[in-house]
Design a protein around this motif. Structure first.
Motif, mmCIF file in Angstrom:
data_model
loop_
_atom_site.group_PDB
_atom_site.id
_atom_site.type_symbol
_atom_site.label_atom_id
_atom_site.label_comp_id
_atom_site.label_asym_id
_atom_site.label_seq_id
_atom_site.Cartn_x
_atom_site.Cartn_y
_atom_site.Cartn_z
ATOM 1 N N PRO A 1 2.541 -7.043 2.267
ATOM 2 C CA PRO A 1 1.339 -7.455 1.952
ATOM 3 C C PRO A 1 1.151 -8.984 1.983
ATOM 4 O O PRO A 1 2.090 -9.857 1.893
ATOM 5 N N THR B 1 0.824 -1.149 -0.042
ATOM 6 C CA THR B 1 0.039 -0.013 -0.081
ATOM 7 C C THR B 1 0.991 1.217 0.125
ATOM 8 O O THR B 1 2.023 1.252 0.569
ATOM 9 N N LYS B 2 0.438 2.270 -0.626
ATOM 10 C CA LYS B 2 1.205 3.689 -0.839
ATOM 11 C C LYS B 2 1.165 4.171 0.801
ATOM 12 O O LYS B 2 0.350 4.232 1.313
ATOM 13 N N GLU B 3 2.529 4.644 1.030
ATOM 14 C CA GLU B 3 2.566 5.183 2.145
ATOM 15 C C GLU B 3 3.871 5.998 2.345
ATOM 16 O O GLU B 3 4.581 6.132 1.613
#
Length: 1167
Positions: A164, A142-144
């Motif tokens: 993930p 996920t984008k962070e």
């Protein structure tokens, strides 16, 4: 009674198959020949947890056998799966395998579910496991937004990964932007959850590309987390702290694992210094051979874990400031596992049998039965069976009792499913092993002869050897239930033909097999352990002995693998040779000899050694004014332990480029406390040494300049010596730059008279090695000191040494010189010493000058040649050797010091007494006649006194070299010529001549000479010989008066032809052996030649007994006594020239002489 069928694969060599394989067959599932009716058996199926690649077609396997061939059907999620209604699903012909074509259309997720296959024929139905089909997944991170991390030196850190969730789980690793793995250590390591743990950070940990990667092997994809930036700020000093655990948290935790899996326990701690992790098991020990430490001992792994491994495990993190503990409680559970799995039953009508299904697990599994895929509780009732828990009991079965039974054992962690059929048949025996199979076995090994059979009821098996022998019994044989005959230890007499007989109530079958026994393969010369230095050559030998009917194949292995594909490795029949050995060549080399029946192997270890690799990572710590601690990392010891480290230093300020020895430490140390000198710009390097030699030096350490200090030592070799009578030269060995201890090195030179009360006089001079004090009194002792100083201060007070000012020539000559003549060549001289003060220097000794003034015998003055003898120290006497006898000598004595000689004493003369003279200067023999010889000589060159007379001795030498009686003559001293008369003609004499004084006789001089020949007698003897032996000469003499002119012409012609006139015949017939024959026609000598060597006279034979004089052993040629080839006779026959021993190289044979004929020869030619 149950019927059994046992089928074994045919083997050409029982010796090649371990016995365990045969014994395993005793408990394997029964197999019915496929030409007989039988229920289905599942032979292949997909795994229970079947993860598929969503990018490929789905293939769910289900294969089975049976008679008739079975049909297949599937269920999906517990309901019938109608494959005809789905165009993407097909079943392979003659198989139950499903192929779902999702490559063209469709999604894998659509077919996710639980599948089960059923194989059915008229005898029953078998089912597969529940196959859970799931597509693999490799989701993206996920984008962070990750903020940069800034820490101070020494703090702890955890970089989270949090990959993930994929199917199957991803493999985690940390790399940088260049796809290079980040280095890990006891300080920095990756946890089981994928996070990166730092026990404490260092400035070199600073980077902007800490990247966590997740690799999904099933789909061959790698996903990447956003890079994490870390900056570590250097602090002057990091506060040390005891350990604490980063993971797991708290003091206790719990871990559950299933039986047979790998138990992994992890403890990661932070602290400064970096903690070390230790593991123990409370109330027990860690299992040997199943325990492994990973990740720098932060992870404990136990493989093939069992219920016995349950318990409390404790990890301990420890550093110099303390320790911390964490306890992990481990519980081992178990999915069901078989104790007894049900086996197929083949029964004949009316027989009884049982199916047993026993399993274990934690918790205890539940057992349930199915028949033909239907729970047995709702299946059709069969009066021949009875269920008793985990056992089904069959009695009086009939053909209708045939079916497939399934046993299911399950608990919360999994299940087991097994199919076992009951097949009711009536069949006569059949033997399945091929007829006339040949078994070849190595002697002293078991021989296993197959007799695979089938029949229902189960046949009885018997074995026979040969054609007449009875049945074999189990006293020396082993009869296995599967029909195999085992000979536990086969010998040569076991060779032969064996017959297997199978029978039951329906019939009988038999089969013959043959057995041959072979000699074993043995390695009689094994390779031997070798230690070689890198770059050299090594050879391993391997000699094999084998059965002559078997051809062995020799194979060499390295570390149980193939030899490297390298031309440095060469093999022949018996040897392996490795040239130019390298480090990687070390290991275990195995020679394996393989035949079709057996093999033999032998191994040897090669250890490649060399000098160590140089140490590296030199670091200077604890830097003080006069010491520093040096640490280093050892290089590879190249398989020879390092015995010591040698530390050298370079002084870049004073001796750049020159390395000197500093210290040595043992090979187990990697640190050394070094003592330093002030004001030196140090660099250090380290060398390692082992039994092979010394390594190359390491790279130089950083430079370290020590502070300046006053000198701690003074110059050495201080001396004071004057070069002139009025000076004192003070010299010393100056300090080198390393010893100066600081800048501005100078010397303070001090001096004063030793015997006076003067104060010290001092002067400071530059860095030189000499100072001259002028105006000193002559040869006075001085005390001298030289002290070093620099800009910081003075060296310790030096000790005084004594010197002297300059010397001058001695003033006084020795007195009272006395001479004592010991003998004619030796005199002793005495003198009185001079006063010490008059020496004016260091007394070196006394020197005597002596010379011969004039001869006492001739009284003539000669050139005066003075000789010198020096006597060291304070001696007052000495000997003068080698004096000339009967001579007048003069001498004087002088004292000597370091400056030179003093004045000479008054000349003192002395005479030496007479001595024996030397030998006469020369001796020659002149005017030889028939009976006389004249001797001439010169007086001795050194008469050594007044000659009183000469003594002449002589003796004859006969033809056999024997010496005759010795005759003595005394000759007046004023004579130098003497004629000896009444000698024997043609005789050799040896002469000895001495000169004599009143003291005695001197040395002798010797010569030899020979008297001349009686010509008349020789000619008469020659004519008598010629008349008796030469007929033509008698006629010639009768006509001599008339034909004298003709005779003269003939003689001259023969002479001019240069012919040889043999005389040997005349000599043999001559009565007088002392008479040499002459030729009658010209009176010349016969054939003579000079000797090879002119040997000295001695007793014994001198000429051969036949009186011939041969070249190789004669030295009597008269030419040899002249001066070379110029020796001639006078008219009276006397010899011209001095007697000499010079030999003639060419023989003088008769008239072949190149010399002019002598007058004697000329006269004889007219006879």
């Amino acid at each position: 009674m149950p019927l059994h069928m046992m089928l074994k694969k045919k083997h050409l060599s029982a010796g090649r198959v371990p016995l365990i394989l045969f014994l395993c067959q005793l408990i394997s599932a029964l197999d019915v020949p496929l030409d007989l009716v039988q229920p289905p058996t599942i032979t292949q199926q997909s795994p229970k947890d079947y993860i598929i690649d969503p990018r490929e077609n789905i293939v769910i396997q289900c294969e089975a056998k049976g008679k008739p061939p079975p049909s297949f059907s599937w269920t999906r999620n517990g309901t019938h799966f109608d494959i005809d209604k789905d165009p993407l699903v097909t079943m392979k012909p003659g198989s139950g395998t499903l192929v779902i074509n999702i490559m063209s259309e469709g999604k894998a997720e659509t077919y996710e579910g639980v599948y089960q296959c059923t194989a059915r024929n008229e005898r029953g139905a078998a089912i597969s496991n529940n196959i859970v089909v799931r597509p693999s997944r490799s989701p993206l991170w996920t984008k962070e937004r990750l903020e940069p991390i800034v820490l101070r030196n020494g703090q702890s850190l955890v970089l989270p990964c949090r990959p993930p969730i994929g199917l199957p789980p991803a493999i985690i690793f940390w790399m940088d932007n260049s796809f290079q793995r980040l280095p890990q250590s006891e300080r920095v390591s990756q946890g089981l959850n994928g996070d990166l743990y730092f026990s404490n950070v260092l400035p070199e940990d600073t980077r902007e590309d800490y990247i966590c990667y997740a690799r999904f092997n099933h789909t061959q994809t790698i996903q990447q987390k956003q890079p994490i930036s870390l900056k570590v700020i250097s602090a002057k000093s990091s506060k040390e702290r005891p350990p604490t655990f980063l993971t797991p948290e708290g003091n206790e935790s719990h871990k559950e694992e299933l039986r047979g899996n790998v138990l992994s326990l992890e403890c990661i701690a932070e602290g400064l210094p970096t903690p070390i992790i230790y593991w123990i098991k409370e109330d027990g020990t860690l299992p040997v051979n199943r325990t492994f430490y990973r990740n720098f001992r932060k992870t404990l792994q136990i493989i093939r874990v069992s219920e016995a491994d349950s318990g409390n495990y404790q990890c301990i993190a420890k550093n110099t400031l303390g320790a911390v503990h964490h306890t992990i409680s481990v519980t081992v559970k178990a999915a069901p596992y078989w104790i007894v799995a049900p086996q197929n039953l083949v029964l004949s009508p009316g027989e009884n049998g049982t199916l047993i299904c026993r399993a274990n697990g934690n918790p205890k599994p539940r057992i349930s039965w199915l028949t033909n895929g239907v729970p047995i509780e709702i299946a059709l009732d069969d009066p021949s069976r009875k269920i008793d828990g985990d056992t089904i009991i069959f009695s009086n079965v009939q053909e209708s009792s045939s079916a497939v039974y399934q046993c299911n054992a399950s608990n919360k962690y999994g299940y087991l499913l097994a199919n076992a059929f009951v097949n009711v048949l009536a069949e006569p025996p059949r033997i399945l092993t091929s007829a006339n199979t040949l078994y070849q076995v190595i002697s002293n090994r078991p021989a296993l002869l197959d007799c695979a059979f089938f029949g229902s009821p189960m046949p009885t098996i018997e074995w026979f050897k040969g054609t007449k022998g009875g049945a074999l019994h189990e006293d020396i044989y082993v009869l296995h239930d599967n029909g195999t005959l085992e000979i536990p230890v086969a010998q040569k007499d076991s060779t032969g033909t064996y017959t297997c007989v199978a029978w039951n109530k329906l019939g009988m079958a038999k089969n013959e097999v043959h057995l041959e026994i072979k000699d074993p393969t043995r390695i009689i010369k094994q390779p031997e352990y070798a230690v070689v230095q890198r770059g050299s050559k090594v050879s391993f030998e391997c000699k094999v002995k084998h059965d002559h009917t078997l051809i062995p194949t020799i194979m060499w292995l390295k570390d149980n693998g193939e030899l490297p594909n390298d031309e440095r490795f060469s093999t022949d029949k018996d040897h392996l040779v490795v040239s130019d050995v390298k480090d990687d060549d070390g290991g275990t080399y195995t020679c394996t000899a393989n035949t079709t029946l057996d093999s033999a192997s032998a191994s040897a270890v090669l250890r490649v050694v060399d000098v160590p690799n140089p140490p590296f990572d030199l670091e200077l710590t604890n830097q003080l004014d006069k010491s520093v601690q040096l640490t280093w990392t050892p290089g590879d010891d190249n398989n020879s332990p390092i015995t010591k480290f040698i530390i050298e230093y370079e002084d870049a300020m004073h001796e750049a480029g020159l390395w000197r020895h500093q210290a040595e430490v043992s090979g187990t140390q990697t640190t050394a406390q070094l003592k330093l000198s002030p004001y030196v710009n140090y660099s250090f390097r380290v060398m390692a040494e082992n039994s092979i030699g010394r390594s190359m030096p390491s790279e130089a350490s950083e430079q370290y300049l020590t502070k300046a200090a006053e000198p701690d030592q003074n110059p050495t070799a201080v001396e004071g010596l004057g070069t002139e009578p009025d000076n004192l030269v003070i010299t010393w060995k100056p300090l080198n730059g390393f010893q100066s201890n600081g800048p501005g090195l100078q010397y303070k030179v001090s001096w004063r008279q030793k015997d006076g009360d003067d104060e010290w006089t001092s002067v400071v001079v530059a860095n030189v090695s000499k100072y001259i004090v002028s105006g000193t009194p002559t040869f006075v002792p001085y005390l001298i000191k030289v002290q070093a100083l620099n800009d910081v201060g003075f060296a310790p007070e030096p000790a005084a040494v004594m010197g002297h000012s300059g010397e001058d020539l001695p003033m006084v000559a020795p007195g009272n010189v006395r001479v004592n003549v010991v003998n004619s060549t030796l005199a002793e001289v005495h003198w009185d010493p001079v006063p010490p003060k008059s020496v004016r220097g260091h007394l070196q000794g006394y020197r005597i000058y002596y010379w011969k003034a004039q001869s006492s015998s001739k009284r003539n003055r000669r050139h005066i040649e003075k000789k010198i003898l020096t006597f060291q120290g304070s001696k007052t006497h000495g000997m003068l050797p080698g004096l000339q006898p009967y001579s007048h000598y003069a001498l004087n004595v002088r004292v000597v010091n370091g400056k030179g000689e003093g004045p000479a004493s008054t000349d003192r003369g002395f005479h030496t007494p007479e001595g024996v003279p030397s030998a006469p200067s020369s001796l020659k023999i002149v005017n030889p006649t028939l009976d006389s010889l004249t001797l001439e000589w010169d007086p001795p060159s050194h008469p050594n006194g007044i000659l009183t007379e000469y003594i002449l001795k002589y003796q004859p030498i006969n033809s056999t070299h024997e010496l005759g009686p010795l005759v003595d003559l005394k000759i007046p001293a004023n004579k130098t010529r003497w004629t000896l008369k009444n000698l024997n003609f043609s005789t050799r004499y040896k002469f000895y001549l001495y000169a004599q004084t009143s003291v005695g006789s001197g040395s002798q001089i010797t010569e030899e000479a020979i008297t001349t020949v009686d010509e008349g007698k020789k000619a008469m003897a020659s004519r008598q010989v010629d008349i008796a032996t030469q007929g033509w000469f008698i006629g010639l003499m009768c006509a001599v008066a008339l034909l004298i002119l003709i005779l003269l012409i003939v003689c001259f012609i023969r002479r001019n032809k240069g012919g040889k006139y043999p005389v040997k015949e005349k000599e043999d017939a001559h009565a007088d052996p002392e008479i040499q024959p002459m030729k009658e026609d010209d009176g010349t000598f016969g054939e003579y030649s000079d000797a090879e060597d002119h040997k000295p006279l001695k007793k014994g034979s001198r000429t051969p007994s036949d009186r011939t004089v041969k070249k190789e052993d004669s030295d009597d040629s008269l030419v040899d006594y002249g001066e070379g080839v110029n020796g001639q006779f006078n008219e009276d026959g006397s010899f011209i020239g001095q007697y000499s021993g010079k030999k003639e190289k060419e023989p003088a044979e008769g008239n072949e002489s190149s010399e002019a004929p002598s007058p004697v020869n000329a006269m004889n030619s007219f006879v």
